[in-house]
Design a protein around this motif. Structure first.
Motif, PDB file in Angstrom:
ATOM      1  N   GLU A  98       0.848  -1.187   0.000  1.00 32.70           N
ATOM      2  CA  GLU A  98       0.000   0.000   0.000  1.00 32.70           C
ATOM      3  C   GLU A  98       0.886   1.240   0.000  1.00 32.70           C
ATOM      4  OE1 GLU A  98      -3.696   0.664   2.687  1.00 32.70           O
ATOM      5  OE2 GLU A  98      -2.081   1.813   3.641  1.00 32.70           O
ATOM      6  N   ARG A 123      -2.860   4.354  -3.625  1.00 32.39           N
ATOM      7  CA  ARG A 123      -4.015   4.885  -2.881  1.00 32.39           C
ATOM      8  C   ARG A 123      -3.857   6.396  -2.732  1.00 32.39           C
ATOM      9  NH1 ARG A 123      -5.249   5.684   2.701  1.00 32.39           N
ATOM     10  NH2 ARG A 123      -7.410   5.149   3.228  1.00 32.39           N
ATOM     11  N   SER A 162      -7.262   2.320  -5.088  1.00 30.21           N
ATOM     12  CA  SER A 162      -8.070   2.657  -3.921  1.00 30.21           C
ATOM     13  C   SER A 162      -8.086   4.175  -3.722  1.00 30.21           C
ATOM     14  CB  SER A 162      -7.515   1.976  -2.665  1.00 30.21           C
ATOM     15  OG  SER A 162      -8.407   2.043  -1.584  1.00 30.21           O
ATOM     16  N   ASN A 164      -9.708   7.365  -1.216  1.00 30.50           N
ATOM     17  CA  ASN A 164     -10.358   7.756   0.029  1.00 30.50           C
ATOM     18  C   ASN A 164     -10.814   9.203  -0.047  1.00 30.50           C
ATOM     19  OD1 ASN A 164     -10.940   7.743   3.019  1.00 30.50           O
ATOM     20  ND2 ASN A 164      -9.281   9.247   3.002  1.00 30.50           N
ATOM     21  N   ASP A 192     -13.648   4.100  -2.282  1.00 33.07           N
ATOM     22  CA  ASP A 192     -13.342   2.816  -1.667  1.00 33.07           C
ATOM     23  C   ASP A 192     -13.244   2.927  -0.146  1.00 33.07           C
ATOM     24  OD1 ASP A 192     -12.777   1.405  -4.287  1.00 33.07           O
ATOM     25  OD2 ASP A 192     -11.312   3.046  -4.373  1.00 33.07           O
ATOM     26  N   HIS A 193     -13.072   4.152   0.323  1.00 35.89           N
ATOM     27  CA  HIS A 193     -12.842   4.385   1.749  1.00 35.89           C
ATOM     28  C   HIS A 193     -13.289   5.809   2.062  1.00 35.89           C
ATOM     29  CE1 HIS A 193     -10.501   5.117   5.466  1.00 35.89           C
ATOM     30  NE2 HIS A 193     -10.272   3.822   5.549  1.00 35.89           N
ATOM     31  N   ALA A 248     -14.645   1.521   5.355  1.00 36.25           N
ATOM     32  CA  ALA A 248     -14.030   0.959   4.145  1.00 36.25           C
ATOM     33  C   ALA A 248     -14.934  -0.024   3.445  1.00 36.25           C
ATOM     34  CB  ALA A 248     -12.713   0.272   4.511  1.00 36.25           C
ATOM     35  N   HIS A 252     -10.465  -2.649   1.414  1.00 37.01           N
ATOM     36  CA  HIS A 252      -9.908  -1.296   1.272  1.00 37.01           C
ATOM     37  C   HIS A 252      -9.606  -0.603   2.606  1.00 37.01           C
ATOM     38  CE1 HIS A 252     -10.185  -0.874  -3.111  1.00 37.01           C
ATOM     39  NE2 HIS A 252     -11.263  -1.642  -3.015  1.00 37.01           N
TER      40      HIS A 252
END
Length: 376
Positions: A98, A123, A162, A164, A192-193, A248, A252
């Motif tokens: 990540e 991300r 991903s 956020n 995704d978050h 999440a 995720h």
């Protein structure tokens, strides 16, 4: 003491979690207490040089990397690419699962998004905070709703695995209905978050001064109403509420932040960045020009080095792990607190099994006083 701290860091297994602090912001938000400042006349080439020099001497084999700030995406295309490429050249990235980059809507372009993807950023956490311009104005943000909408589409098109959205509630002047619309619109974008933070009035901020002057006020009942609305709305939208402020979609969760919450070692580089490695904690000097000069001259930039006691670590675990869906290990609760544990269970504020203590829906808004009560 500094030498002992770095000696300890290098004598153990490579650190698995890396944080990189970029302190620059176009505008200083009145609620933010992180180390940040406008770039002024900072030599950005030298700043990148300093970060790369600091990272190359560290015992690292990261599984997660997190660029925060400040505003990491305020770096120009040239400096951002040079920093990310330099990091890949100096650090063993073979186990990274990540790689997060914080972003501000006004500083993301299609070219920057492409650079981040090319450099294996997986991300992006976009600091929206709110979707209505009036609330954004109260927060002193330098973007409008239209900017955020455009940036979101840029990030989606770039193909990040991903994404956020950072949101905030209990903002002065924000209504329950405005918060509801912010949540619903966020869900409609299919992130995704989502991180949803209760506004805190931090010392040395303009918001804190206005609170003390009586212009703003704190209201626990309002906070709980906003918090519960977030849980209801986001869980109905398919998000798992896995930490007090974080939600999440399956697969995720923020792996980097979970490492913080579970007390794993992490190394921070950049001005003002904190590290906790091998039972020691320190932070880098918070003066950016001084950090740059010291690093480029080969001097250690760590200050405020402390060796964490067992009781300090235990206290931190109460404050962090009780916030998570996994819960706090039951073994951390001393026998003298067993009566309090049972009382809180009878009040419907928590549950427990043979391994963990977990907050109930009713207990979640009271996480801090519950943690204090259980520490004994």
């Amino acid at each position: 003491m500094l030498e002992q701290a770095f000696s300890a860091a290098s004598s153990i297994q490579p650190v698995k979690h890396l944080y990189v602090h970029i302190p620059f912001c176009h505008r200083i938000c009145p609620y933010c207490s992180f180390h940040k400042h406008t770039p002024g006349g900072t030599d950005m080439t030298a700043f990148v040089d300093a970060l790369l020099k600091e990272v190359e001497k560290q015992p690292l084999k990261p599984q997660t990397i997190f660029f925060g700030g400040g505003t990491p995406t305020m770096l120009s295309d040239v400096h951002l690419e040079r920093l990310l490429r330099g990091l890949k050249e100096r650090v063993d990235m073979s186990e990274v699962v990540e790689f997060t980059m914080e972003a501000n809507p006004r500083t993301v372009t299609a070219s920057k998004a492409a650079i981040m993807r090319e450099m294996d950023v997986t991300r992006v956490s976009l600091g929206i905070q709110a979707w209505d311009d009036e609330t954004l104005k109260t927060l002193g943000r330098d973007h409008a709703r239209a900017d955020a909408e455009e940036t979101w589409q840029v990030l989606r098109k770039a193909g990040f695995p991903s994404l956020n959205l950072d949101l905030m509630f209990s903002i002065p002047g924000q209504s329950v209905e405005t918060w509801r619309k912010t949540l619903e619109h966020s869900i409609s974008l299919q992130p995704d978050h989502i991180s949803a933070y209760n506004l805190n009035y931090e010392e040395d901020t303009d918001f804190f001064r206005r609170l003390k002057a009586g212009e703003y006020r704190e209201d626990e009942g309002r906070d709980a109403e906003f918090f519960n609305l977030a849980i209801d709305t986001l869980e109905a939208g398919g998000f798992e509420h896995y930490e007090i402020s974080n939600y999440a979609k399956p697969g995720h969760r923020s792996i980097h932040n979970e490492a913080y919450w579970l007390g794993e070692d992490y190394l921070g580089i950049g001005p003002g960045a904190f590290s906790t490695v091998g039972g020691k904690r320190w932070n880098n000097v918070k003066d950016t020009p001084r950090y740059m000069a010291m690093t480029l001259d080969g001097e250690a930039t760590a200050v405020d080095v402390e060796e964490l006691t067992a009781e300090q670590r235990r206290t931190e675990r109460f404050g962090l792990e009780l916030r998570t869906a996994r819960g706090l290990p039951l073994a951390l609760i001393h026998p003298e607190s067993s009566k309090m544990l049972e009382t809180l269970r009878e009040q419907g504020l928590l549950s427990y099994d043979e391994e963990h203590v977990r907050l109930t829906r009713v207990g979640k808004p009271l996480v801090d006083p519950i943690a204090v009560a259980l520490m004994g």
